[in-house]
Design an enzyme around this catalytic site. Structure first.
Site, PDB file in Angstrom:
ATOM      1  N   ARG A   1       0.824  -1.213   0.000  1.00 47.23           N
ATOM      2  CA  ARG A   1       0.000   0.000   0.000  1.00 47.23           C
ATOM      3  C   ARG A   1       0.863   1.270   0.000  1.00 47.23           C
ATOM      4  NH1 ARG A   1      -5.507  -0.027   1.815  1.00 47.23           N
ATOM      5  NH2 ARG A   1      -6.398  -1.975   1.130  1.00 47.23           N
TER       6      ARG A   1
ATOM      7  N   ARG B   1      -3.600   6.994   0.645  1.00 49.20           N
ATOM      8  CA  ARG B   1      -4.107   8.226   1.262  1.00 49.20           C
ATOM      9  C   ARG B   1      -3.152   8.935   2.217  1.00 49.20           C
ATOM     10  NH1 ARG B   1      -9.677   5.372   2.726  1.00 49.20           N
ATOM     11  NH2 ARG B   1      -8.066   3.875   3.268  1.00 49.20           N
TER      12      ARG B   1
ATOM     13  N   ARG C   1      -6.880  11.489  -6.307  1.00 50.02           N
ATOM     14  CA  ARG C   1      -8.093  10.774  -5.886  1.00 50.02           C
ATOM     15  C   ARG C   1      -9.310  11.701  -5.958  1.00 50.02           C
ATOM     16  NH1 ARG C   1     -12.062   8.534  -4.292  1.00 50.02           N
ATOM     17  NH2 ARG C   1     -12.326   7.083  -2.575  1.00 50.02           N
TER      18      ARG C   1
ATOM     19  N   ASP D   1      -7.013  -2.603  -7.339  1.00 50.74           N
ATOM     20  CA  ASP D   1      -7.540  -3.192  -6.118  1.00 50.74           C
ATOM     21  C   ASP D   1      -7.896  -4.643  -6.385  1.00 50.74           C
ATOM     22  OD1 ASP D   1      -8.443  -2.243  -3.272  1.00 50.74           O
ATOM     23  OD2 ASP D   1      -9.928  -3.693  -3.950  1.00 50.74           O
TER      24      ASP D   1
ATOM     25  N   TYR E   1     -15.093 -11.302   0.364  1.00 51.32           N
ATOM     26  CA  TYR E   1     -15.778 -10.040   0.044  1.00 51.32           C
ATOM     27  C   TYR E   1     -17.018 -10.298  -0.812  1.00 51.32           C
ATOM     28  CZ  TYR E   1     -11.853  -7.479   1.968  1.00 51.32           C
ATOM     29  OH  TYR E   1     -10.912  -6.976   2.832  1.00 51.32           O
TER      30      TYR E   1
HETATM   31  O1  CP3 Z   1      -0.185  -1.447  -2.477  1.00 58.96           O
HETATM   32  C1  CP3 Z   1      -0.447  -0.535  -3.298  1.00 58.96           C
HETATM   33  O2  CP3 Z   1       0.022   0.621  -3.212  1.00 58.96           O
HETATM   34  C2  CP3 Z   1      -1.271  -0.885  -4.523  1.00 58.96           C
HETATM   35  C3  CP3 Z   1      -2.668  -0.715  -4.447  1.00 58.96           C
HETATM   36  C4  CP3 Z   1      -3.566  -1.615  -3.614  1.00 58.96           C
HETATM   37  C5  CP3 Z   1      -4.800  -1.147  -3.099  1.00 58.96           C
HETATM   38  N1  CP3 Z   1      -5.468  -2.195  -2.551  1.00 58.96           N
HETATM   39  C6  CP3 Z   1      -5.266   0.238  -3.190  1.00 58.96           C
HETATM   40  C7  CP3 Z   1      -6.362   0.698  -2.326  1.00 58.96           C
HETATM   41  C8  CP3 Z   1      -3.482  -2.977  -3.294  1.00 58.96           C
HETATM   42  C9  CP3 Z   1      -2.342  -3.957  -3.553  1.00 58.96           C
HETATM   43  C10 CP3 Z   1      -4.693  -3.325  -2.622  1.00 58.96           C
HETATM   44  C11 CP3 Z   1      -5.001  -4.695  -2.173  1.00 58.96           C
HETATM   45  C12 CP3 Z   1      -6.206  -4.927  -1.370  1.00 58.96           C
HETATM   46  N2  CP3 Z   1      -7.438  -4.351  -1.488  1.00 58.96           N
HETATM   47  C13 CP3 Z   1      -6.304  -5.932  -0.376  1.00 58.96           C
HETATM   48  C14 CP3 Z   1      -5.205  -6.893   0.010  1.00 58.96           C
HETATM   49  C15 CP3 Z   1      -4.183  -6.288   0.887  1.00 58.96           C
HETATM   50  C16 CP3 Z   1      -4.668  -5.955   2.276  1.00 58.96           C
HETATM   51  O3  CP3 Z   1      -4.653  -4.754   2.590  1.00 58.96           O
HETATM   52  O4  CP3 Z   1      -5.040  -6.864   3.012  1.00 58.96           O
HETATM   53  C17 CP3 Z   1      -7.606  -5.895   0.141  1.00 58.96           C
HETATM   54  C18 CP3 Z   1      -8.156  -6.765   1.246  1.00 58.96           C
HETATM   55  C19 CP3 Z   1      -8.312  -4.893  -0.593  1.00 58.96           C
HETATM   56  C20 CP3 Z   1      -9.753  -4.541  -0.462  1.00 58.96           C
HETATM   57  C21 CP3 Z   1      -9.928  -3.130  -0.083  1.00 58.96           C
HETATM   58  N3  CP3 Z   1      -9.661  -2.063  -0.915  1.00 58.96           N
HETATM   59  C22 CP3 Z   1     -10.405  -2.607   1.134  1.00 58.96           C
HETATM   60  C23 CP3 Z   1     -10.806  -3.454   2.334  1.00 58.96           C
HETATM   61  C24 CP3 Z   1     -10.414  -1.220   1.014  1.00 58.96           C
HETATM   62  C25 CP3 Z   1     -10.942  -0.222   2.001  1.00 58.96           C
HETATM   63  C26 CP3 Z   1      -9.990  -0.064   3.145  1.00 58.96           C
HETATM   64  C27 CP3 Z   1      -9.541   1.357   3.244  1.00 58.96           C
HETATM   65  O5  CP3 Z   1      -8.350   1.546   3.536  1.00 58.96           O
HETATM   66  O6  CP3 Z   1     -10.372   2.245   3.022  1.00 58.96           O
HETATM   67  C28 CP3 Z   1      -9.911  -0.892  -0.261  1.00 58.96           C
HETATM   68  C29 CP3 Z   1      -9.721   0.469  -0.817  1.00 58.96           C
HETATM   69  C30 CP3 Z   1      -8.339   0.826  -1.266  1.00 58.96           C
HETATM   70  N4  CP3 Z   1      -7.530   0.031  -2.017  1.00 58.96           N
HETATM   71  C31 CP3 Z   1      -7.700   2.082  -1.063  1.00 58.96           C
HETATM   72  C32 CP3 Z   1      -6.465   2.002  -1.733  1.00 58.96           C
HETATM   73  C33 CP3 Z   1      -5.420   3.088  -1.861  1.00 58.96           C
HETATM   74  C34 CP3 Z   1      -8.280   3.273  -0.322  1.00 58.96           C
HETATM   75  C35 CP3 Z   1      -9.411   3.828  -1.148  1.00 58.96           C
HETATM   76  C36 CP3 Z   1      -9.439   5.317  -1.268  1.00 58.96           C
HETATM   77  O7  CP3 Z   1      -8.460   5.943  -1.735  1.00 58.96           O
HETATM   78  O8  CP3 Z   1     -10.487   5.873  -0.943  1.00 58.96           O
END
Ligand code: CP3
Length: 347
Positions: free
Chosen positions: A27, A31, A40, A77, A153
């Protein structure tokens, strides 16, 4: 893939000791960075950001410009796969993902792999852009969610703490659940193969909720699908480095490594580094496992732990990373201090 590529991350995944652990952070785009928040806001929704190659390319590159990690991870994602299979997926700020749940055979019938590559075309375009835009020494990681984690999910309809609905389906309707998992194995394999053809040099499978399963279920639904994906990818790309992240697997990390034959193993914070160095490093290159909260704290809480990890792993068969993703409250300056330290050679 040309083995001769002179990229630190690829060399270490190939088993070389280059005198330094390459680093990147899960990640690393997101944000906590003001420049991410700016893009964003322009993109509108989160999925719109994932499906706009110009924006997705830009946010992937942002942490590389600031910190010079050894690898960039495609910005997307794990939930674009259910979306591309036809499931309704939404992201509401502050609430996490919401999906129209798959609970019955009729729900499953509505999904289809037919349009997968068309719907994911913008993601492939982002990979193509990145493979051209990245500095020569930086490796490009593609990724997907592993079937079990994506299924949680899809069936729960969003995030979950107990996984009661999806585990009940797994136990009471194994055939229905098995069909969903078969669909995810097929889609994930096709999705990752296409990312590799567009320029991803390494792929990572995120199984964030692997730790929710008992041993038998872990073998069937974490190891089983991963074995199928790894062998299908290796049949097409024999030298492709594949990193597995069965978060929370505990001592089952060992069985996961030996049975899936992943190249790299991403370990969470709960795995003792000394145990990983002796028990896991012979099986796979170990990636991890600094506590992401230590990056929020900064100072000696962060640097002391980083030094301890480097002492434990040395520079052989280790990629420096976190035990899970960077938290939103992380001060960017702390990431800079840690990155400066990690770029300096030696253990
Ligand atoms: O790592 C990186 O920089 C690459 C991008 C990346 C994102 N999600 C961007 C993201 C990667 C590799 C993921 C993987 C992901 N997504 C996982 C597996 C890794 C982990 O964290 O366990 C999972 C379970 C998800 C599902 C997911 N996506 C959730 C549960 C959420 C909401 C949680 C939150 O932090 O709000 C997301 C949204 C998400 N994916 C964001 C980002 C940058 C935040 C969304 C936003 O900018 O509003």
């Amino acid at each position: 893939m040309p083995a001769a590529k002179n990229k630190p991350f690829l060399r270490v995944l190939a088993g070389e000791d280059i005198g330094r652990s390459p680093f990147w952070f899960m990640r690393q785009a997101g944000r906590y960075l003001p420049e991410y928040r700016e893009v964003r806001a322009t993109a509108g929704g989160f999925l719109e950001l994932c499906y706009r190659p110009d924006f997705a390319t830009e946010v992937t590159l942002q942490p590389i410009r600031r910190y010079g990690m050894d690898a960039a991870i495609l910005f997307s994602d794990i939930l674009v796969v259910p979306h591309a299979l036809g499931q309704d997926v939404g992201f509401t700020v502050g609430e996490g993902p919401k999906l129209e749940p798959i609970r019955s055979a009729a729900d499953l019938e509505k999904l289809s792999i037919t349009g997968l590559h068309d719907k994911l075309a913008p993601v492939y375009q982002t990979v193509t852009n990145l493979s051209q835009a990245l500095p020569a020494e930086v490796s490009l990681i593609g990724f997907a969610g592993a079937p079990w984690t994506v299924a949680t999910y899809m069936v729960e309809g969003g995030g979950s703490k107990e996984f009661a609905i999806v585990k009940k389906m797994m136990m009471e309707a194994p055939q229905l659940f098995g069909r969903l998992m078969d669909l995810l194995v097929e889609a994930t394999t096709a999705y990752l193969a296409r990312q590799v053809r567009c320029g991803a040099e390494v792929v990572q499978l995120f199984d964030s909720w692997a730790g929710a399963l008992d041993e038998a279920a872990f073998e069937q639904w974490v190891i089983g699908p991963t074995v199928r994906i790894v062998s299908a990818l290796r049949a097409e790309f024999p030298d492709l480095p594949i990193i597995g992240f069965p978060r929370g697997a505990g001592i089952l990390y060992k069985k996961y490594a030996s049975e899936t034959k992943v190249t790299g193993l991403s370990i969470d914070t709960s795995v003792p580094a000394s145990w990983a160095a002796s028990e896991l490093a012979p099986l796979a290159v170990v990636q991890g496992n600094l506590d992401p909260v230590s990056l929020v704290a900064g100072g000696e809480a962060m640097m002391g732990r980083a030094r301890a990890l480097r002492r434990t792993f040395g520079t052989h068969r280790h990629i420096f990373n976190l035990g899970h993703g960077i938290l939103q409250t992380t001060p960017p300056d702390h990431v800079a201090e840690l990155s400066d330290y990690l770029r300096s050679a030696g253990a």
